[in-house]
Design a protein around this motif. Sequence first.
Motif, PDB file in Angstrom:
ATOM      1  N   ASP A   1      -1.735  -0.516   6.640  1.00 43.13           N
ATOM      2  CA  ASP A   1      -1.594   1.297   5.594  1.00 43.13           C
ATOM      3  C   ASP A   1      -0.966   1.711   5.015  1.00 43.13           C
ATOM      4  N   PHE A   2       0.608   1.428   5.893  1.00 44.28           N
ATOM      5  CA  PHE A   2       2.057   1.989   5.585  1.00 44.28           C
ATOM      6  C   PHE A   2       2.680   0.441   5.200  1.00 44.28           C
ATOM      7  N   ARG A   3       4.186   1.021   4.816  1.00 45.40           N
ATOM      8  CA  ARG A   3       5.632   0.520   5.399  1.00 45.40           C
ATOM      9  C   ARG A   3       5.592   1.087   5.920  1.00 45.40           C
TER      10      ARG A   3
ATOM     11  N   GLN B   1       2.384   5.591   3.073  1.00 46.22           N
ATOM     12  CA  GLN B   1       1.629   5.236   3.459  1.00 46.22           C
ATOM     13  C   GLN B   1       1.137   4.519   2.244  1.00 46.22           C
ATOM     14  N   HIS B   2       0.465   3.729   1.994  1.00 46.04           N
ATOM     15  CA  HIS B   2       0.117   2.622   0.895  1.00 46.04           C
ATOM     16  C   HIS B   2      -1.318   3.180   0.311  1.00 46.04           C
ATOM     17  N   THR B   3      -2.615   2.745  -0.383  1.00 49.24           N
ATOM     18  CA  THR B   3      -3.494   2.255  -0.442  1.00 49.24           C
ATOM     19  C   THR B   3      -4.283   1.148  -0.541  1.00 49.24           C
TER      20      THR B   3
END
Length: 534
Positions: free
Chosen positions: A306-308, A257-259
């Motif tokens: 919202d994720f890689r 997850q990333h913002t």
Amino acid sequence: MENKTGKPLFTASEGMKEEYCAKIVRIGEMKPIEGSDFLVQTMVDGFSIVVQKGAFTVGEPVIYCMNETELNKDFLAANNQFELGLAELNANAETVLKLKEEGKIDEAKKLVGFFNKHGRVKLIKLRGCPSYGCIYKQESLARWKKKLANENLEDYFTVDENGIEHPFSFDTVDGVLFAKAYVPRIHVTRSMSKLEKRRDKGIKRFKRLIEGEFALHYDTSQLQSNIWRFAPSTKVTISVKMHGTSVIVANVHTRIQHTLTSADLWHNRNIKKQADNLKKGKVNPYWGKTRQEKRIAALNEKTVSDFRVDYGPVFSSRTVVKNQFDSKYGGLTPGFYGFDLWTEYGRLIFKYLDKGMTLYGEICGYVTDADNMIQPQYDYGCERGKNFVMPYRITLKREDGKKEEWNVKQVYDWTVNLIKEHPELAEQVHPIPILYHGTLGNLYPEIDDDENWGNNFLATLASDSKRFGMEKNEPMCNNKVPREGLCIRIDDDPIAECFKLKTFAFLKKEQGEIDAGNVDIEMQDAYANGVDVN
């Protein structure tokens, strides 16, 4: 014969476990039991059963109920199988209770069985001969359900391309559950507080796992039921079965997850608005519904994720993934009992795994920094508060998607090399104890290669204390406890599988622990996390 729905009377439910079910089997050869004139030993599906002499004939089809199963209460009642203390549950209750009132206890005992209120099949030894489960004739089933009197049990046997006949496994009769795994009625040691429940409910959980990337360990099959797979020419690896708790550590593709930026969030809201308008609007007669759905799908694909996807850690017990979610509270499932051995070893081992690698191991010894052992009395030579992991299986999924299953020797070599390169791990990582590698014919050349080879091999292996420590105390433990047993894997097996052979002494000890209400931490872990342990 079929029931009113047109389905077979004997069926296997979706959740049936092969190790804990009932089977339609044939009675094997009868062998006398030393010191008894009225009992004999027979073999059914590879298991030893003690029966009354003359009660069964060789080749007769019967119902075999496996050890540690829980049988249908109505079936037991119809066959007067409940013990004397529960005689009121049996069909002949009136007769038995009258005999008890008259003080004719010995006569009353002859008219009842040995089952307690749970209907649990227990391991016993009669005249020194082990009996793993119990068997019933077809008429016993007919006392419960009359329509079963006309059922032909022969129809349920199957014969494979090699001419080998196989029994039929089932747990349901005419739509009613007949047998299931016995699970002791336990309460978890600590319940979640109201604050924890509110907090857990408020967490927006982000699912890290990607389908097909991570796999729990397969169920280990019993050697007895699979002896038909083996022959004197079969090349195998035999290792010690350790009594601890399973751990899985993986370095596989996960969602990270990333913002999202403010611009990304605005973009996603705009996409959602357009898609919602299309859903709410009337179908354009020139487009048609299919084209409209495609336009909605195309819009959704433009959403900024919202994720890689990248390699990341996955830690698990035998049944419960410990870090399947990320959250602002840390992302790791807290230890339900104040400890989390699985995450401890996950963090220790993960950094040494190649990308795509999954390691399966057994943690043995004590709970970290505690006085209690992972399995009662099984210290495996550890000091108080210390433990170790024994890797027993490794898989590797390559970038092209192909999955590789390592053989036992490769797992052993990897572990030895890891310890050699990182000697600081020597106390916490132990290689798998391999006891034999070669053909079964070379292991026991004295056994004749005839129709009885399988049963004779089983009997010889099960009593081989010299080579394999069977029925002896575990030499790796300081405490005097029986060895759990052996694990056997076929070399170059196209199927990822392992076969287990437990000692009678261990099964008897385990039965005693269950009788006392003591269950291992794997079962407690499953209970605590809502996993079906049946």
